[in-house]
Scaffold this motif. Structure first.
Motif, PDB file in Angstrom:
ATOM      1  N   VAL A 164      -0.693  38.984 -15.963  1.00 11.44           N
ATOM      2  CA  VAL A 164      -1.467  38.420 -14.788  1.00 11.44           C
ATOM      3  C   VAL A 164      -2.643  39.258 -14.322  1.00 11.44           C
ATOM      4  N   ARG A 165      -2.129  40.513 -14.261  1.00 10.66           N
ATOM      5  CA  ARG A 165      -3.284  41.473 -13.819  1.00 10.66           C
ATOM      6  C   ARG A 165      -4.557  41.525 -14.723  1.00 10.66           C
ATOM      7  N   GLY A 166      -3.995  41.381 -16.179  1.00  9.75           N
ATOM      8  CA  GLY A 166      -5.307  41.541 -17.044  1.00  9.75           C
ATOM      9  C   GLY A 166      -5.977  40.214 -16.964  1.00  9.75           C
ATOM     10  N   PHE A 167      -5.258  39.161 -17.082  1.00 10.11           N
ATOM     11  CA  PHE A 167      -6.060  37.831 -16.781  1.00 10.11           C
ATOM     12  C   PHE A 167      -6.716  37.733 -15.811  1.00 10.11           C
ATOM     13  N   ASN A 168      -6.452  38.085 -14.407  1.00 13.78           N
ATOM     14  CA  ASN A 168      -7.077  37.811 -13.234  1.00 13.78           C
ATOM     15  C   ASN A 168      -8.481  38.647 -13.272  1.00 13.78           C
ATOM     16  N   ALA A 169      -8.078  39.854 -13.950  1.00 11.40           N
ATOM     17  CA  ALA A 169      -9.481  40.778 -13.857  1.00 11.40           C
ATOM     18  C   ALA A 169     -10.597  40.344 -14.610  1.00 11.40           C
ATOM     19  N   PHE A 170      -9.825  39.519 -15.809  1.00  8.43           N
ATOM     20  CA  PHE A 170     -11.138  38.861 -16.782  1.00  8.43           C
ATOM     21  C   PHE A 170     -11.629  37.706 -16.023  1.00  8.43           C
ATOM     22  N   VAL A 171     -10.855  36.828 -15.477  1.00  9.87           N
ATOM     23  CA  VAL A 171     -11.312  35.640 -14.871  1.00  9.87           C
ATOM     24  C   VAL A 171     -12.236  35.945 -13.602  1.00  9.87           C
ATOM     25  N   ALA A 172     -11.812  36.925 -12.924  1.00 10.48           N
ATOM     26  CA  ALA A 172     -12.971  37.273 -11.617  1.00 10.48           C
ATOM     27  C   ALA A 172     -14.301  37.552 -12.226  1.00 10.48           C
ATOM     28  N   ALA A 199     -19.937  36.456 -14.151  1.00 13.76           N
ATOM     29  CA  ALA A 199     -21.050  36.290 -14.912  1.00 13.76           C
ATOM     30  C   ALA A 199     -21.576  35.085 -15.558  1.00 13.76           C
ATOM     31  N   GLN A 200     -20.346  34.270 -15.594  1.00 11.23           N
ATOM     32  CA  GLN A 200     -20.788  32.723 -15.821  1.00 11.23           C
ATOM     33  C   GLN A 200     -21.071  32.766 -17.683  1.00 11.23           C
ATOM     34  N   SER A 201     -20.667  33.735 -18.394  1.00 11.37           N
ATOM     35  CA  SER A 201     -20.897  33.882 -19.614  1.00 11.37           C
ATOM     36  C   SER A 201     -19.783  35.022 -20.240  1.00 11.37           C
ATOM     37  N   TYR A 202     -19.394  34.738 -21.319  1.00  8.45           N
ATOM     38  CA  TYR A 202     -18.644  35.715 -21.966  1.00  8.45           C
ATOM     39  C   TYR A 202     -19.204  37.050 -22.484  1.00  8.45           C
ATOM     40  N   PRO A 203     -20.475  36.944 -22.643  1.00 14.79           N
ATOM     41  CA  PRO A 203     -21.142  38.556 -22.867  1.00 14.79           C
ATOM     42  C   PRO A 203     -21.239  39.167 -21.614  1.00 14.79           C
ATOM     43  N   GLY A 204     -21.242  38.514 -20.484  1.00 14.94           N
ATOM     44  CA  GLY A 204     -21.050  39.286 -19.133  1.00 14.94           C
ATOM     45  C   GLY A 204     -19.852  40.046 -18.630  1.00 14.94           C
ATOM     46  N   VAL A 205     -18.805  39.475 -19.594  1.00 13.83           N
ATOM     47  CA  VAL A 205     -17.250  40.132 -19.101  1.00 13.83           C
ATOM     48  C   VAL A 205     -17.231  41.606 -19.469  1.00 13.83           C
ATOM     49  N   GLY A 206     -18.101  42.008 -20.483  1.00 17.68           N
ATOM     50  CA  GLY A 206     -17.707  43.334 -21.190  1.00 17.68           C
ATOM     51  C   GLY A 206     -16.543  43.285 -22.140  1.00 17.68           C
ATOM     52  N   ASP A 207     -15.466  44.215 -21.947  1.00 12.90           N
ATOM     53  CA  ASP A 207     -14.383  44.059 -22.633  1.00 12.90           C
ATOM     54  C   ASP A 207     -13.097  43.491 -21.954  1.00 12.90           C
ATOM     55  N   LEU A 208     -13.352  42.755 -20.970  1.00 15.76           N
ATOM     56  CA  LEU A 208     -12.165  42.392 -20.242  1.00 15.76           C
ATOM     57  C   LEU A 208     -11.544  41.234 -20.673  1.00 15.76           C
ATOM     58  N   ASP A 209     -12.308  40.478 -21.481  1.00 14.73           N
ATOM     59  CA  ASP A 209     -11.642  39.583 -22.165  1.00 14.73           C
ATOM     60  C   ASP A 209     -10.598  39.881 -23.273  1.00 14.73           C
ATOM     61  N   GLU A 210     -10.742  40.896 -24.088  1.00 19.13           N
ATOM     62  CA  GLU A 210     -10.335  41.723 -24.873  1.00 19.13           C
ATOM     63  C   GLU A 210      -9.108  42.184 -24.274  1.00 19.13           C
ATOM     64  N   LYS A 211      -9.068  42.800 -23.151  1.00 14.36           N
ATOM     65  CA  LYS A 211      -8.071  43.327 -22.451  1.00 14.36           C
ATOM     66  C   LYS A 211      -7.030  42.478 -21.865  1.00 14.36           C
ATOM     67  N   ALA A 212      -7.767  41.183 -21.568  1.00 15.05           N
ATOM     68  CA  ALA A 212      -6.838  39.952 -20.884  1.00 15.05           C
ATOM     69  C   ALA A 212      -5.742  39.705 -22.206  1.00 15.05           C
ATOM     70  N   ARG A 213      -6.622  39.451 -23.384  1.00 11.05           N
ATOM     71  CA  ARG A 213      -5.904  39.013 -24.698  1.00 11.05           C
ATOM     72  C   ARG A 213      -4.844  40.177 -24.899  1.00 11.05           C
ATOM     73  N   ALA A 214      -5.136  41.380 -24.770  1.00  2.00           N
ATOM     74  CA  ALA A 214      -4.189  42.205 -25.131  1.00  2.00           C
ATOM     75  C   ALA A 214      -3.028  42.112 -24.340  1.00  2.00           C
ATOM     76  N   SER A 215      -3.086  42.093 -22.987  1.00  2.00           N
ATOM     77  CA  SER A 215      -2.308  42.110 -22.053  1.00  2.00           C
ATOM     78  C   SER A 215      -1.268  40.667 -22.439  1.00  2.00           C
ATOM     79  N   LEU A 216      -1.778  39.829 -22.630  1.00  2.00           N
ATOM     80  CA  LEU A 216      -1.142  38.446 -23.102  1.00  2.00           C
ATOM     81  C   LEU A 216      -0.122  38.701 -24.381  1.00  2.00           C
ATOM     82  N   ILE A 217      -0.622  39.418 -25.322  1.00  2.00           N
ATOM     83  CA  ILE A 217       0.141  39.649 -26.458  1.00  2.00           C
ATOM     84  C   ILE A 217       1.111  40.566 -26.403  1.00  2.00           C
ATOM     85  N   ALA A 218       0.783  41.560 -25.600  1.00  2.00           N
ATOM     86  CA  ALA A 218       1.918  42.790 -25.493  1.00  2.00           C
ATOM     87  C   ALA A 218       3.132  42.186 -24.588  1.00  2.00           C
TER      88      ALA A 218
END
Length: 206
Positions: free
Chosen positions: A84-92, A97-116
């Motif tokens: 939840v911590r990783g996903f919430n940081a990404f969603v915020a 940003a209203q676009s994926y390029p604007g989130v930096g690497d937070l989408d990858e961090k969210a995915r990593a937290s979900l997988i882990a």
């Protein structure tokens, strides 16, 4: 398991993003028999002895099953905090940003937290784990896989229904675990305030 590698941020297509809701959270095998025991005397054991033996065996088996449920719940609760911590940081960031390029690497961090988190929970779902816990745990893992895949595909408006179902499945597992181990003070799935979208809907990926 979805591919853990994702395309570099710079190579993504910019796309408009509708506001997305984040989930929040405050947070041996069962015995099937026993070794034969010697009963004194030449005759059959007394009925009372047999009843006590069976009662002790049943209690021991039930304790083993419950212990697996407790372990599954504890691992699930601990992993959910990271997820939840990783996903919430990404969603915020995505809502801002209203676009994926604007989130930096937070989408990858969210995915990593979900997988882990899923990788930590999965081994605890054993064949002898209590079904009332293992069933919602499997459902939660399936929702987690769909959410991770939605982020990998860079969904925007389509992310809301997936994350909403993930949050509901998470809460169902937490509700069941309340009978196995104490839960944190509050475990509601209250969404973050959404950022209104003023841009156009998603464009298909190229």
């Amino acid at each position: 398991m979805p591919d853990r590698g994702a395309a570099a941020v710079g190579g993504r297509r910019g796309r408009a993003v509708r506001s997305v809701t984040a989930a929040t959270i405050a947070l041996g095998a069962a015995l099937s028999g026993a070794c034969a025991s010697t009963v004194g005397g030449a005759g059959a054991p007394a009925p009372g002895d047999v009843a006590i033996y069976r009662s002790e065996l049943s209690a021991s088996a039930a304790a083993e099953v419950r212990a697996e449920g407790v372990e599954l719940c504890r691992e699930s609760m601990a992993s959910m905090v990271v997820m939840v911590r990783g996903f919430n940081a990404f969603v915020a960031r995505l809502n801002t940003a209203q676009s994926y390029p604007g989130v930096g690497d937070l989408d990858e961090k969210a995915r990593a937290s979900l997988i882990a988190g899923a990788d930590q929970i999965r081994p605890k779902i054993t064949e002898t784990a209590p079904p009332d816990v293992s069933a919602p745990a499997r459902t939660f893992l399936a929702s987690t896989a769909r959410l991770e895949n939605a982020i990998r595909r860079e969904l925007s408006a389509g992310l809301n229904p997936v994350s909403g179902q993930w949050s509901r499945d998470k809460q169902r597992l937490l509700d069941v675990c309340g009978a196995y181990t104490p839960l944190p003070a509050a475990s509601s799935a209250t969404p973050r305030p959404s950022v209104p979208s003023t841009t156009s809907p998603d464009r298909p990926r190229g």
